[in-house]
Write a protein that holds these residues in place. Structure first.
Motif, short mmCIF file in Angstrom:
data_model
loop_
_atom_site.label_atom_id
_atom_site.label_comp_id
_atom_site.label_asym_id
_atom_site.label_seq_id
_atom_site.Cartn_x
_atom_site.Cartn_y
_atom_site.Cartn_z
N ASN A 1 48.18 55.37 61.87
CA ASN A 1 49.17 54.49 61.26
C ASN A 1 48.55 53.11 61.06
O ASN A 1 48.18 52.44 62.02
N LYS A 2 48.44 52.69 59.80
CA LYS A 2 47.74 51.45 59.50
C LYS A 2 48.49 50.22 60.04
O LYS A 2 47.86 49.26 60.51
N ALA A 3 49.80 50.26 59.97
CA ALA A 3 50.58 49.14 60.49
C ALA A 3 50.38 48.98 62.00
O ALA A 3 50.30 47.86 62.52
N SER A 4 50.28 50.11 62.70
CA SER A 4 50.07 50.06 64.16
C SER A 4 48.72 49.46 64.50
O SER A 4 48.59 48.65 65.43
N ILE A 5 47.70 49.83 63.75
CA ILE A 5 46.35 49.31 64.02
C ILE A 5 46.27 47.82 63.70
O ILE A 5 45.65 47.05 64.45
N ILE A 6 46.90 47.39 62.61
CA ILE A 6 46.90 45.96 62.29
C ILE A 6 47.69 45.20 63.36
O ILE A 6 47.33 44.07 63.74
N ALA A 7 48.75 45.80 63.88
CA ALA A 7 49.51 45.17 64.98
C ALA A 7 48.63 45.03 66.22
O ALA A 7 48.71 44.02 66.93
N LEU A 8 47.80 46.03 66.50
CA LEU A 8 46.87 45.93 67.63
C LEU A 8 45.86 44.81 67.41
O LEU A 8 45.49 44.09 68.34
N GLN A 9 45.40 44.67 66.16
CA GLN A 9 44.48 43.57 65.82
C GLN A 9 45.16 42.22 66.04
O GLN A 9 44.58 41.32 66.66
N MET A 10 46.40 42.08 65.57
CA MET A 10 47.14 40.82 65.74
C MET A 10 47.37 40.53 67.22
O MET A 10 47.22 39.39 67.67
N ALA A 11 47.72 41.58 67.97
CA ALA A 11 47.96 41.41 69.41
C ALA A 11 46.68 40.98 70.12
O ALA A 11 46.67 40.06 70.95
N GLY A 12 45.57 41.64 69.80
CA GLY A 12 44.29 41.29 70.41
C GLY A 12 43.87 39.87 70.07
O GLY A 12 43.40 39.11 70.92
N GLY A 13 44.06 39.48 68.79
CA GLY A 13 43.73 38.12 68.39
C GLY A 13 44.55 37.09 69.14
O GLY A 13 44.07 36.00 69.45
N ALA A 14 45.81 37.44 69.44
CA ALA A 14 46.68 36.54 70.19
C ALA A 14 46.23 36.43 71.64
O ALA A 14 46.13 35.33 72.21
N ILE A 15 45.94 37.57 72.26
CA ILE A 15 45.53 37.59 73.67
C ILE A 15 44.19 36.86 73.86
O ILE A 15 43.96 36.22 74.88
N GLY A 16 43.33 36.95 72.86
CA GLY A 16 42.03 36.29 72.94
C GLY A 16 42.11 34.79 73.09
O GLY A 16 41.13 34.14 73.50
N ASN A 17 43.28 34.20 72.77
CA ASN A 17 43.46 32.76 72.95
C ASN A 17 43.31 32.33 74.40
O ASN A 17 43.04 31.17 74.68
N MET A 18 43.53 33.27 75.33
CA MET A 18 43.39 32.93 76.75
C MET A 18 41.98 32.49 77.11
O MET A 18 41.78 31.69 78.02
N ILE A 19 41.00 33.06 76.42
CA ILE A 19 39.61 32.84 76.82
C ILE A 19 38.75 32.27 75.70
O ILE A 19 37.54 32.09 75.89
N CYS A 20 39.33 31.99 74.53
CA CYS A 20 38.49 31.56 73.41
C CYS A 20 37.83 30.22 73.72
O CYS A 20 38.45 29.31 74.27
#
Length: 557
Positions: free
Chosen positions: A495-514
């Protein structure tokens, strides 16, 4: 032709190396990668120069309306600081509770989420951390709390800009496959708030765990256990409206209005003593820590803004109401202009500048609805109104400083956005060539498919985290890897929407350590030299949150 795959991925590798190893800004690194992409497109993929220019111009236009939003959000924040409004809000928070655990949740988690929803782009942590230091938090602890908190609301920063930008970046692919962008955006937004929301219930409790484990007097488990009810209630007060708003109203409202609701509920809980522990937890060192923290703030140059004399006195209810009025006005304008029932959405969005067949390429069309851009209405509008209302307290130099500072900040961001979006659009369009090769992104996606197979979703949020870690932005992470993730999902039948949501979620979580956010927050709290400690201590929460997000994908699909 394995070497073509290596050439295709080279612009990404170069950008990441320049940002990590050579510590170049994302703007400079992406500009160099854009140049490399153009060389590969012309020299290896044998694209026409007119086509290359067309895709770059398309990327430039896509970036422009998003730069408007970012510029408006930054203008608003600079106006609030210069007029003293932000100082009043800050002092109001100090009166709510003496317990640092509760202060961390209210200021770091909920106020940070609100600022993320209103402005984004590193401002929440940079605002919340100095506030916490002013309340007696050790500088490194304040940085850690602010950065861990700055995760769940990130995809919907500046009234949904990262989500809007990534959808704009994907629009050519989605529509090219016969998809409808509004429906796709709604689906991605719904899955993003689901994954980040359900998994993010743990974030307030994680803040308590970090404080007690690393900075507590006795590091007792009971100091964490007694905060579980308050932490969960605070999380749900934000997450429930966050999920409902994102699912049913769209990306503009999830963070900004969800945080307002969460703030009101949680502040009332703290005021009324609901689930508040009987004893006040303290940092190891107690008053000494508070004295050190105050000295750190002084050394960091966190002086009061113009017009805030006497800022140690309690804030009255009337002052708090006046301070929050600009944000209330913004929320009201957004609701009236975004909900179709009011009739303004179709009017404002219909007044658009239309550009078709960019440089003769029928696949490249662009629409810019200036009056529908939140950068102009409400951000710039409210900023100008506030400057007019406060004109008796401001000099011409003050107003010039607000606009000058905003311009400089936007210019730095614009370089990264234009280069990043332009680069990705050229890579997407590189399939139109005289060499017979598939597009650069298709070749990379083919390689990822072969390497990971059906296990690709495990790596999807990690790719988002990594993109944010090196670029300092969920938005840039999505620009770089969103189309890649989309195409890979298609090849694997996911599901493409699910994978893009995982990308968005990962990009958000990465703010903790960027890296960029850590350096910026450390500099505002005089925690310079402790960046390594901050990243190390945030790494476990970052990985845990990513794992839980993947778990949400497994459960909900």
């Amino acid at each position: 032709m394995w070497w073509l795959g290596i050439l295709a991925v080279l612009p990404f590798v170069v950008a990441l190396l320049l940002m990590v190893a050579w510590r170049l800004s994302s703007g400079k690194a992406l500009m160099i990668s854009l140049g490399l992409t153009i060389l590969l497109a012309v020299g290896v993929w044998r694209m026409d120069l007119v086509h290359v220019a067309g895709y770059f111009l398309y990327g430039l236009l896509k970036a422009f309306d998003l730069i408007l939003i970012i510029g408006g959000a930054i203008l608003l924040l600079n106006t609030l600081r210069k007029t003293g409004v932000m100082d009043v809000i800050s002092r109001g928070f100090r009166q709510i509770s003496p317990d640092p655990r509760i202060q961390a949740i209210i200021i770091g988690y909920l106020f940070g989420a609100f600022i993320e929803g209103a402005a984004g782009y590193g401002t929440p942590a940079a605002l919340a951390a100095p506030l916490l230091v002013g309340l007696g938090f050790p500088p490194a602890a304040a940085c850690i709390v602010a950065l861990i908190s700055n995760s769940t609301p990130v995809p919907f920063a500046a009234v949904g800009t990262p989500m809007r930008m990534n959808m704009a970046n994907l629009s050519a692919i989605v529509t090219g496959e016969g998809g409808e962008m509004t429906a796709f955006t709604t689906e991605v937004t719904g899955r993003t708030v689901l994954y980040l929301g359900v998994a993010g219930v743990i974030i307030p409790l994680l803040l308590v765990v970090v404080l007690v484990l690393f900075y507590g007097k006795e590091r007792k488990v009971s100091d964490v256990i007694e905060m579980i009810p308050f932490s969960l209630c605070a999380a749900l007060s934000f997450i429930v409206p966050y999920y409902l708003l994102g699912t049913y109203l769209g990306p503009e409202f999830a963070s900004i209005l969800g945080a307002v609701i969460g703030l009101v509920i949680t502040v009332l809980m703290a005021r009324l003593g609901i689930f508040v522990p009987e004893h006040v937890w303290e940092f190891a060192g107690g008053r000494k820590v508070r004295q050190i923290a105050a000295a750190s703030m002084s050394a960091a140059g966190s002086g009061r803004v113009k017009g805030t004399a006497g800022s140690d006195r309690p804030v009255t209810k009337a002052e708090m109401i006046r301070a929050w009025l600009p944000y209330a006005l913004i929320a009201g304008i957004l609701l009236v202009t975004r909900i179709p029932a009011f009739g303004l959405k179709s009017v404002l969005s219909g007044m658009a500048i239309h550009v078709s067949s960019i440089l003769g390429n029928d696949a490249l069309t662009y629409d810019l609805a200036l009056l529908y851009s939140p950068g102009l209405i409400p951000f710039a509008l409210v900023s100008i109104l506030l400057l007019i209302v406060k004109r008796d307290r401001l000099t011409r130099a003050d107003v010039a400083d607000v606009f000058g500072r905003t311009g400089r900040q936007v210019l730095m961001i614009a370089m990264a956005l234009v280069s990043g979006i332009g680069m990705v659009q050229i890579m997407l369009g590189s399939g139109v060539n005289h060499s017979g090769l598939e597009s650069m992104l298709t070749l990379i996606s083919t390689g990822l498919t072969a390497a990971t197979g059906r296990a690709f979703p495990v790596f999807s949020p990690i790719l988002g985290v990594f993109g944010a870690f090196v670029s300092g932005s969920c938005t840039v992470s999505g620009i770089l890897f969103g189309p890649l993730q989309y195409q890979t999902a298609g090849m694997l039948g996911l599901n493409k929407a699910s994978i893009i949501a995982l990308q968005m979620a990962g990009g958000a979580i990465g703010n903790m350590i960027c890296i960029q956010n850590v350096i910026a927050v450390a500099s505002t709290t005089n925690a310079v030299g402790e960046e390594g400690k901050i990243i190390t201590r945030n790494l476990a929460p970052c990985l845990l949150y990513s794992l839980l997000v993947f778990g949400m994908f497994v459960i909900f699909g």
